[in-house]
Design a protein around this motif. Structure first.
Motif, mmCIF file in Angstrom:
data_model
loop_
_atom_site.group_PDB
_atom_site.id
_atom_site.type_symbol
_atom_site.label_atom_id
_atom_site.label_comp_id
_atom_site.label_asym_id
_atom_site.label_seq_id
_atom_site.Cartn_x
_atom_site.Cartn_y
_atom_site.Cartn_z
ATOM 1 N N VAL A 8 -8.288 4.540 -18.181
ATOM 2 C CA VAL A 8 -7.180 3.382 -17.738
ATOM 3 C C VAL A 8 -5.689 2.854 -17.070
ATOM 4 O O VAL A 8 -5.490 2.285 -17.317
ATOM 5 C CB VAL A 8 -7.614 2.512 -19.756
ATOM 6 C CG1 VAL A 8 -6.951 1.613 -19.450
ATOM 7 C CG2 VAL A 8 -8.668 2.645 -20.081
ATOM 8 N N PHE A 9 -5.406 3.647 -18.083
ATOM 9 C CA PHE A 9 -3.788 3.997 -17.656
ATOM 10 C C PHE A 9 -3.393 4.075 -15.875
ATOM 11 O O PHE A 9 -3.111 3.882 -15.643
ATOM 12 C CB PHE A 9 -3.533 5.707 -18.257
ATOM 13 C CG PHE A 9 -1.802 5.701 -17.634
ATOM 14 C CD1 PHE A 9 -1.108 4.956 -17.836
ATOM 15 C CD2 PHE A 9 -1.387 6.392 -16.892
ATOM 16 C CE1 PHE A 9 0.531 5.228 -17.651
ATOM 17 C CE2 PHE A 9 -0.408 7.083 -16.288
ATOM 18 C CZ PHE A 9 1.482 6.252 -16.627
ATOM 19 N N GLY A 10 -4.270 4.775 -15.126
ATOM 20 C CA GLY A 10 -4.426 5.485 -13.429
ATOM 21 C C GLY A 10 -4.626 3.489 -13.395
ATOM 22 O O GLY A 10 -4.049 3.657 -12.208
ATOM 23 N N SER A 11 -5.755 2.759 -13.680
ATOM 24 C CA SER A 11 -6.127 1.670 -13.456
ATOM 25 C C SER A 11 -4.417 0.838 -13.625
ATOM 26 O O SER A 11 -4.539 0.209 -12.781
ATOM 27 C CB SER A 11 -7.173 0.967 -13.872
ATOM 28 O OG SER A 11 -8.507 1.998 -13.730
ATOM 29 N N VAL A 12 -4.261 0.786 -14.511
ATOM 30 C CA VAL A 12 -2.747 0.369 -14.968
ATOM 31 C C VAL A 12 -1.494 0.771 -13.379
ATOM 32 O O VAL A 12 -1.743 0.400 -12.133
ATOM 33 C CB VAL A 12 -2.217 0.046 -16.076
ATOM 34 C CG1 VAL A 12 -0.482 -0.297 -15.625
ATOM 35 C CG2 VAL A 12 -3.271 0.150 -16.900
ATOM 36 N N VAL A 13 -1.747 1.683 -13.767
ATOM 37 C CA VAL A 13 -0.810 2.375 -12.593
ATOM 38 C C VAL A 13 -1.287 1.982 -11.197
ATOM 39 O O VAL A 13 -0.370 1.685 -10.300
ATOM 40 C CB VAL A 13 -0.457 3.937 -12.411
ATOM 41 C CG1 VAL A 13 0.601 4.362 -11.266
ATOM 42 C CG2 VAL A 13 -0.365 4.456 -13.927
ATOM 43 N N GLY A 14 -2.603 2.092 -10.971
ATOM 44 C CA GLY A 14 -3.025 1.280 -9.820
ATOM 45 C C GLY A 14 -2.804 0.172 -9.248
ATOM 46 O O GLY A 14 -2.830 -0.085 -8.100
ATOM 47 N N SER A 15 -2.938 -0.478 -10.654
ATOM 48 C CA SER A 15 -2.888 -1.745 -9.967
ATOM 49 C C SER A 15 -1.622 -2.692 -10.113
ATOM 50 O O SER A 15 -1.058 -4.047 -10.059
ATOM 51 C CB SER A 15 -3.878 -2.652 -10.535
ATOM 52 O OG SER A 15 -3.441 -2.419 -11.908
ATOM 53 N N ILE A 16 -0.391 -1.614 -10.867
ATOM 54 C CA ILE A 16 0.892 -3.004 -11.454
ATOM 55 C C ILE A 16 1.327 -3.279 -10.369
ATOM 56 O O ILE A 16 2.437 -4.329 -10.532
ATOM 57 C CB ILE A 16 1.758 -1.958 -12.074
ATOM 58 C CG1 ILE A 16 2.503 -2.281 -13.275
ATOM 59 C CG2 ILE A 16 2.391 -0.904 -11.325
ATOM 60 C CD1 ILE A 16 2.315 -3.211 -13.834
ATOM 61 N N ALA B 70 0.134 -1.474 0.017
ATOM 62 C CA ALA B 70 -0.291 0.112 -0.232
ATOM 63 C C ALA B 70 0.539 1.307 0.074
ATOM 64 O O ALA B 70 0.840 1.940 -1.151
ATOM 65 C CB ALA B 70 -0.801 -0.337 0.988
ATOM 66 N N PHE B 71 1.487 1.150 0.636
ATOM 67 C CA PHE B 71 2.815 2.916 0.726
ATOM 68 C C PHE B 71 3.437 2.588 -0.749
ATOM 69 O O PHE B 71 3.910 3.883 -0.735
ATOM 70 C CB PHE B 71 3.542 1.531 2.108
ATOM 71 C CG PHE B 71 4.494 3.201 2.037
ATOM 72 C CD1 PHE B 71 4.412 4.266 2.345
ATOM 73 C CD2 PHE B 71 6.382 3.538 1.843
ATOM 74 C CE1 PHE B 71 5.118 5.829 2.726
ATOM 75 C CE2 PHE B 71 7.605 4.097 2.013
ATOM 76 C CZ PHE B 71 6.935 5.420 1.868
ATOM 77 N N PHE B 72 3.841 1.310 -1.410
ATOM 78 C CA PHE B 72 4.081 2.166 -2.387
ATOM 79 C C PHE B 72 3.711 2.169 -3.864
ATOM 80 O O PHE B 72 3.885 3.515 -4.620
ATOM 81 C CB PHE B 72 4.961 0.317 -2.977
ATOM 82 C CG PHE B 72 5.538 0.249 -4.385
ATOM 83 C CD1 PHE B 72 6.839 0.959 -4.561
ATOM 84 C CD2 PHE B 72 4.890 -0.213 -5.291
ATOM 85 C CE1 PHE B 72 7.266 0.854 -5.860
ATOM 86 C CE2 PHE B 72 5.075 -0.435 -5.936
ATOM 87 C CZ PHE B 72 6.452 0.378 -6.673
ATOM 88 N N ASN B 73 2.148 2.034 -3.423
ATOM 89 C CA ASN B 73 1.261 1.927 -4.461
ATOM 90 C C ASN B 73 0.916 3.851 -4.158
ATOM 91 O O ASN B 73 0.781 4.854 -4.830
ATOM 92 C CB ASN B 73 -0.127 1.357 -4.243
ATOM 93 C CG ASN B 73 -0.374 0.429 -5.421
ATOM 94 O OD1 ASN B 73 0.612 0.270 -5.955
ATOM 95 N ND2 ASN B 73 -0.693 -0.471 -4.497
ATOM 96 N N SER C 126 1.547 9.029 -6.328
ATOM 97 C CA SER C 126 1.967 10.861 -6.513
ATOM 98 C C SER C 126 2.511 11.225 -6.678
ATOM 99 O O SER C 126 2.559 12.424 -7.107
ATOM 100 C CB SER C 126 1.901 10.725 -4.264
ATOM 101 O OG SER C 126 3.419 9.799 -4.473
ATOM 102 N N ILE C 127 3.691 10.026 -7.600
ATOM 103 C CA ILE C 127 4.605 10.710 -8.363
ATOM 104 C C ILE C 127 3.835 10.718 -9.449
ATOM 105 O O ILE C 127 3.962 11.747 -10.523
ATOM 106 C CB ILE C 127 5.970 9.786 -8.169
ATOM 107 C CG1 ILE C 127 6.370 9.346 -7.266
ATOM 108 C CG2 ILE C 127 6.497 9.992 -9.599
ATOM 109 C CD1 ILE C 127 7.650 9.017 -6.832
ATOM 110 N N VAL C 128 2.953 9.597 -10.139
ATOM 111 C CA VAL C 128 2.759 10.227 -11.775
ATOM 112 C C VAL C 128 1.482 10.636 -11.889
ATOM 113 O O VAL C 128 2.073 11.366 -13.240
ATOM 114 C CB VAL C 128 2.075 8.384 -12.392
ATOM 115 C CG1 VAL C 128 1.598 8.367 -13.329
ATOM 116 C CG2 VAL C 128 3.426 7.002 -11.925
ATOM 117 N N PHE C 129 0.970 11.261 -10.663
ATOM 118 C CA PHE C 129 -0.632 11.397 -11.136
ATOM 119 C C PHE C 129 -0.196 13.492 -10.096
ATOM 120 O O PHE C 129 -1.860 13.494 -9.806
ATOM 121 C CB PHE C 129 -1.609 10.736 -10.392
ATOM 122 C CG PHE C 129 -1.995 9.561 -11.132
ATOM 123 C CD1 PHE C 129 -2.733 9.730 -12.790
ATOM 124 C CD2 PHE C 129 -1.738 8.126 -10.167
ATOM 125 C CE1 PHE C 129 -2.654 8.614 -13.121
ATOM 126 C CE2 PHE C 129 -2.158 7.421 -11.312
ATOM 127 C CZ PHE C 129 -2.650 7.470 -12.416
#
Length: 457
Positions: free
Chosen positions: A375-383, A353-356, A361-364
């Protein structure tokens, strides 16, 4: 009269009470009782056990002589039946490898030629919480390529489910806000509520199918990873095809076990929810407080059971248990270890959770809410799931092995026998808490027809 009758009819000496006996008579009676008891013990030892083996370190022949001397006190026939099998220290790698290549040859009516003996290897040691994390990451790095491929099987349905939820999240939020907006007219509130119901009914079927797909894929992926970890513990290099094939073989067992546990949790949730709702709508003032306490107790009980059920997959994949037997076995192994299981898995979840949070916070940074729901946000949030899922499955398996090593003296030979589906384990343990050592036998259950007693010296 009784003594006279006995002496006349059975030609026996009259009975003399103990307090009237002389010292010689008391000593003779004690010696006779001791002799009789010794003969009975010797008869039991010689006839109850088919084979008697003594595992003795090669460096401690003095203890073998000690056990021979003690056995001689029991009886010469018992002493002659004890067979010595040599053992070596577990920290001597060269001798340990030689010892693992030796098998116990038992020339008797019972064929136990499949029995092998070994002392604990480096992997089969006690682990602290920190060492469990380290071991899990080491195992992951050993075959990270295969673990990522297996993890992607469960990641694809999870990503689809995340995209489905996020794509409708914005409209859901607007519908909810419009339905509860006090400044909106009743017609607008009704329209917003209608839109909310329409959105929910439109995706609920899709979410159910995606969630089912994710559950089935997750069971298969976790089972494959568990078996791969077991193969690594056994000193063999796992192959993706073999692990996947065995995971399919035990898929129904794991699914049924999860289904039974899920049904139990659902019943507890439904009953608790109904009682709590009834307490809160009641006019009795104390009932809402009691309902809150009941909800807390139900949550604690569910967590208490769920922690034990985390190791069901290793139990089934390694020990080939049925669904019901696996539930009982997992419950038994978790006794006294629930805090360790929960803390290790929860700590790993916190790290994920801390890594996510940092990645998002960095990407968005500076982006609006729509970017996170894309869709991009979904990929980043679950990668991070691609790495978290295999490490979590590995950690659960490592914890399972850790419990069995401490409680049952699991070693490499016993694990190899269980993976080959043809042995059961027999544990011999000894030593103190500071210097604890294990020795185990892998016994072919199909060929073991008589009791086997083993003594470690």
């Amino acid at each position: 009269l009784i003594n006279h009758h006995i002496s006349n009819n059975n030609n026996m000496a009259p009975y003399i009470p103990p307090h009237r006996r002389g010292r010689r008579q008391q000593a003779a009676a004690a010696a006779e009782n001791t002799s009789t008891r010794k003969e009975e013990d010797l008869y039991v030892l010689n006839n109850a056990f088919h084979r008697i083996c003594c595992i003795n370190l090669d460096a401690r022949i003095d203890k073998w002589k000690l056990i021979q001397r003690d056995a001689e006190k029991v009886g010469i026939s018992f002493q002659q039946r004890i067979e010595r099998f040599s053992a070596v220290e577990g920290n001597n790698q060269h001798q340990q490898q030689q010892q693992q290549q030796q098998s116990i040859q038992l020339n008797s009516t019972v064929d136990l030629s499949s029995i092998t003996m070994t002392l604990s290897r480096d992997l089969f040691i006690r682990l602290t919480a920190g060492a469990t994390f380290t071991r899990s990451f080491e195992v992951f790095m050993e075959r990270w390529d295969a673990f990522l491929i297996i993890s992607s099987i469960a990641y694809i349905p999870l990503l689809l489910m995340t995209i489905t939820v996020n794509s409708s999240a914005g409209e859901f939020l607007r519908s909810i806000v419009g339905a509860v907006d006090p400044d909106a007219s009743p017609a607008d509130q009704q329209a917003a509520m209608t839109d909310f119901v329409a959105l929910w009914s439109g995706i609920v079927g899709k979410l159910v199918l995606e969630n089912l797909f994710y559950g089935l894929a997750g069971i298969f992926a976790q089972s494959t990873i568990v078996l791969a970890v077991a193969e690594l513990y056994a000193g063999r290099r796992p192959t993706l095809a073999k692990c996947a094939e065995n995971a399919i073989s035990f898929f129904c067992n794991i699914f049924c076990a999860g289904f039974l546990v899920g049904i139990g949790f659902s019943l507890v949730y439904i009953v608790t929810f109904g009682i709590v709702i009834g307490c809160f709508i009641s006019e009795v003032r104390i009932l809402p407080f009691l309902g809150f306490l009941l909800a807390v107790v139900a949550v604690v009980a569910i967590v208490y059971v769920a922690v034990a059920m985390m190791i069901i997959s290793p139990v089934i994949m390694v020990e080939q248990k049925s669904a019901t037997d696996a539930i009982r076995r997992a419950w038994d192994l978790a006794s006294g270890n629930r805090c360790f299981i929960y803390c290790t898995v929860f700590a790993l979840a916190l790290v994920n959770a801390f890594f996510n949070a940092i990645l998002s916070s960095i990407v968005f940074a500076g982006s609006n809410l729509d970017a996170k729901f894309s869709v991009f946000g979904s990929v980043v949030g679950s990668i991070s799931f691609l790495v978290y899922f295999p490490i979590c499955s590995i950690m659960i398996t490592v914890v399972y092995f850790k419990i069995r090593i401490e409680r049952e003296g699991l070693d490499c030979n016993v694990l190899l026998g269980e993976l080959e589906h043809n042995t059961v384990s027999v544990m011999i343990e000894g030593g103190d808490d500071d210097n604890f050592k294990y020795a185990s036998l892998a016994v072919d259950a199909n060929k073991l027809e008589e009791p086997l007693v083993v003594t470690k010296v």
